[in-house]
Design a protein around this motif. Structure first.
Motif, PDB file in Angstrom:
ATOM      1  N   UNK A 121     -12.892  -5.811 -20.513  1.00 60.10           N
ATOM      2  CA  UNK A 121     -13.434  -7.059 -19.986  1.00 60.10           C
ATOM      3  C   UNK A 121     -12.661  -8.257 -20.508  1.00 60.10           C
ATOM      4  N   UNK A 122     -12.424  -9.215 -19.619  1.00 61.53           N
ATOM      5  CA  UNK A 122     -11.747 -10.464 -19.989  1.00 61.53           C
ATOM      6  C   UNK A 122     -12.812 -11.535 -20.170  1.00 61.53           C
ATOM      7  N   UNK A 123     -12.825 -12.239 -21.288  1.00 65.17           N
ATOM      8  CA  UNK A 123     -13.918 -13.189 -21.544  1.00 65.17           C
ATOM      9  C   UNK A 123     -13.829 -14.445 -20.679  1.00 65.17           C
ATOM     10  N   UNK A 124     -15.021 -14.984 -20.319  1.00 63.44           N
ATOM     11  CA  UNK A 124     -15.088 -16.284 -19.655  1.00 63.44           C
ATOM     12  C   UNK A 124     -14.405 -16.332 -18.309  1.00 63.44           C
ATOM     13  N   UNK A 125     -13.994 -17.540 -17.939  1.00 59.17           N
ATOM     14  CA  UNK A 125     -13.303 -17.768 -16.667  1.00 59.17           C
ATOM     15  C   UNK A 125     -11.811 -17.560 -16.864  1.00 59.17           C
ATOM     16  N   UNK A 126     -11.402 -16.314 -16.948  1.00 58.54           N
ATOM     17  CA  UNK A 126     -10.003 -16.039 -17.248  1.00 58.54           C
ATOM     18  C   UNK A 126      -9.577 -14.691 -16.696  1.00 58.54           C
ATOM     19  N   UNK A 127      -8.269 -14.504 -16.696  1.00 59.59           N
ATOM     20  CA  UNK A 127      -7.637 -13.225 -16.397  1.00 59.59           C
ATOM     21  C   UNK A 127      -6.620 -13.001 -17.508  1.00 59.59           C
ATOM     22  N   UNK A 128      -5.951 -11.858 -17.486  1.00 59.77           N
ATOM     23  CA  UNK A 128      -4.893 -11.627 -18.478  1.00 59.77           C
ATOM     24  C   UNK A 128      -3.626 -11.175 -17.769  1.00 59.77           C
ATOM     25  N   UNK A 129      -2.469 -11.483 -18.386  1.00 64.34           N
ATOM     26  CA  UNK A 129      -1.201 -11.094 -17.788  1.00 64.34           C
ATOM     27  C   UNK A 129      -0.164 -10.844 -18.864  1.00 64.34           C
ATOM     28  N   UNK A 130       0.842 -10.071 -18.502  1.00 66.43           N
ATOM     29  CA  UNK A 130       1.973  -9.774 -19.375  1.00 66.43           C
ATOM     30  C   UNK A 130       3.218  -9.646 -18.509  1.00 66.43           C
ATOM     31  N   UNK A 131       4.365  -9.450 -19.153  1.00 68.75           N
ATOM     32  CA  UNK A 131       5.639  -9.344 -18.441  1.00 68.75           C
ATOM     33  C   UNK A 131       6.368  -8.082 -18.878  1.00 68.75           C
ATOM     34  N   UNK A 132       6.921  -7.362 -17.915  1.00 65.63           N
ATOM     35  CA  UNK A 132       7.887  -6.290 -18.161  1.00 65.63           C
ATOM     36  C   UNK A 132       9.217  -6.750 -17.575  1.00 65.63           C
ATOM     37  N   UNK A 133      10.251  -6.771 -18.404  1.00 65.87           N
ATOM     38  CA  UNK A 133      11.559  -7.263 -17.951  1.00 65.87           C
ATOM     39  C   UNK A 133      12.483  -6.093 -17.624  1.00 65.87           C
ATOM     40  N   UNK A 134      12.624  -5.816 -16.328  1.00 65.93           N
ATOM     41  CA  UNK A 134      13.589  -4.821 -15.848  1.00 65.93           C
ATOM     42  C   UNK A 134      14.758  -5.517 -15.151  1.00 65.93           C
ATOM     43  N   UNK A 135      14.970  -6.795 -15.508  1.00 69.47           N
ATOM     44  CA  UNK A 135      16.061  -7.578 -14.949  1.00 69.47           C
ATOM     45  C   UNK A 135      17.268  -7.518 -15.884  1.00 69.47           C
ATOM     46  N   UNK A 136      18.296  -6.812 -15.464  1.00 72.31           N
ATOM     47  CA  UNK A 136      19.520  -6.688 -16.267  1.00 72.31           C
ATOM     48  C   UNK A 136      20.376  -7.932 -16.046  1.00 72.31           C
ATOM     49  N   UNK A 137      20.000  -9.014 -16.735  1.00 71.69           N
ATOM     50  CA  UNK A 137      20.675 -10.304 -16.562  1.00 71.69           C
ATOM     51  C   UNK A 137      21.595 -10.585 -17.746  1.00 71.69           C
ATOM     52  N   UNK A 138      22.625 -11.392 -17.505  1.00 68.05           N
ATOM     53  CA  UNK A 138      23.604 -11.674 -18.556  1.00 68.05           C
ATOM     54  C   UNK A 138      24.068 -13.124 -18.445  1.00 68.05           C
ATOM     55  N   UNK A 139      24.549 -13.629 -19.571  1.00 71.02           N
ATOM     56  CA  UNK A 139      25.105 -14.976 -19.597  1.00 71.02           C
ATOM     57  C   UNK A 139      26.462 -14.959 -18.915  1.00 71.02           C
ATOM     58  N   UNK A 140      26.666 -15.891 -18.004  1.00 69.18           N
ATOM     59  CA  UNK A 140      27.894 -15.862 -17.197  1.00 69.18           C
ATOM     60  C   UNK A 140      29.141 -16.199 -18.003  1.00 69.18           C
ATOM     61  N   UNK A 141      28.989 -16.903 -19.131  1.00 66.70           N
ATOM     62  CA  UNK A 141      30.192 -17.291 -19.882  1.00 66.70           C
ATOM     63  C   UNK A 141      30.762 -16.150 -20.713  1.00 66.70           C
ATOM     64  N   UNK A 142      29.894 -15.267 -21.247  1.00 66.79           N
ATOM     65  CA  UNK A 142      30.416 -14.179 -22.082  1.00 66.79           C
ATOM     66  C   UNK A 142      29.805 -12.813 -21.752  1.00 66.79           C
ATOM     67  N   UNK A 143      28.963 -12.760 -20.722  1.00 66.73           N
ATOM     68  CA  UNK A 143      28.327 -11.527 -20.249  1.00 66.73           C
ATOM     69  C   UNK A 143      27.470 -10.845 -21.316  1.00 66.73           C
ATOM     70  N   UNK A 144      27.015 -11.595 -22.284  1.00 70.55           N
ATOM     71  CA  UNK A 144      26.035 -11.047 -23.220  1.00 70.55           C
ATOM     72  C   UNK A 144      24.653 -11.091 -22.571  1.00 70.55           C
ATOM     73  N   UNK A 145      23.714 -10.335 -23.115  1.00 70.42           N
ATOM     74  CA  UNK A 145      22.383 -10.241 -22.538  1.00 70.42           C
ATOM     75  C   UNK A 145      21.720 -11.612 -22.472  1.00 70.42           C
TER      76      UNK A 145
END
Length: 225
Positions: A121-145
């Motif tokens: 159960x989520x208390x009060x007037x609320x919901x809950x959320x989280x994030x899963x990162x399956x985005x293989x993204x990198x910095x364009x200047x050095x291709x680091x994560x």
């Protein structure tokens, strides 16, 4: 989709390390299992031991929960004629689990996050959320994560989430509509904006896929209950 060559477990395995004595003391136990396909252009199925629990799951789709006996299973994903073993996973008594499957930028290396879902159960007037990162993204200047920040409207909730990572849950006012903004870490640069909404008392997982530097970047909302 190009042939899948290798399984890379960059994801976080949560609450699945060992069998609890309290589970084994109960003769008949149940657990729930869900599967999300975050691999662009691919269609997957899933087997637990020899039982096919889902098939034909398209990119961006999540299955309904499947009730299974609480025990250890060998988990296999199916892509066409290929069957790729991910290893052994334990479904604990009275718990709910989701396998989030993704891939790197090349589309050849798979990754996954195995997570327990909080449906309490989520208390009060609320919901809950989280994030899963399956985005293989990198910095364009050095291709680091490239870690990503996740904001609801302008409020940063999760900072520096990386490929294969999963956050804890956060509560949010509901029912209400928001815009999920994904930012370059510690920056005002927005990599993607996604209108979204929450229902009171519900739990959600937002799954980032693709590459945040390209047009194939997507964030999908998965309602856990």
């Amino acid at each position: 989709m190009k042939q899948l060559l290798l399984i890379v477990t960059l994801g976080v395995v949560l609450f699945a390390a060992c069998k609890k004595d309290s589970d084994s003391a109960i003769p008949s136990t149940q657990s729930n299992f869900k599967f999300f396909n975050g691999v662009p252009g691919a269609v997957f199925g899933v087997k637990l031991d020899t039982v096919t629990v889902s098939s034909g799951v398209n990119y961006g789709e999540a299955t309904a929960y499947k009730s299974m006996r609480a025990q250890s299973y060998n988990l296999t994903i199916i892509n066409g004629n290929q069957q790729l073993a991910l290893g052994q996973f334990f479904l604990r008594n009275g718990k709910n689990f989701t396998l989030f499957l993704g891939a790197d930028t090349s589309g050849k290396l798979l990754t996954y996050v195995w997570a327990e879902d909080d449906l309490s159960a989520v208390p009060g007037d609320s919901a809950r959320w989280r994030v899963v990162d399956l985005s293989d993204s990198y910095k364009t200047n050095n291709r680091s994560a490239l870690p990503l920040d996740f904001r609801m409207d302008t409020t940063r909730v999760f900072r520096a989430v990386v490929f294969g990572g999963i956050t804890k849950y956060a509560n949010i006012f509901a029912p209400s509509n928001y815009t999920l903004n994904v930012n370059y870490v510690d920056s005002s640069k927005v990599m993607g904006s996604f209108p979204t909404g929450f229902l009171k008392g519900k739990s959600y997982t937002y799954v980032a896929t693709g590459n945040a530097n390209t047009t194939n970047f997507q964030v999908f909302q998965v309602q856990n209950n």
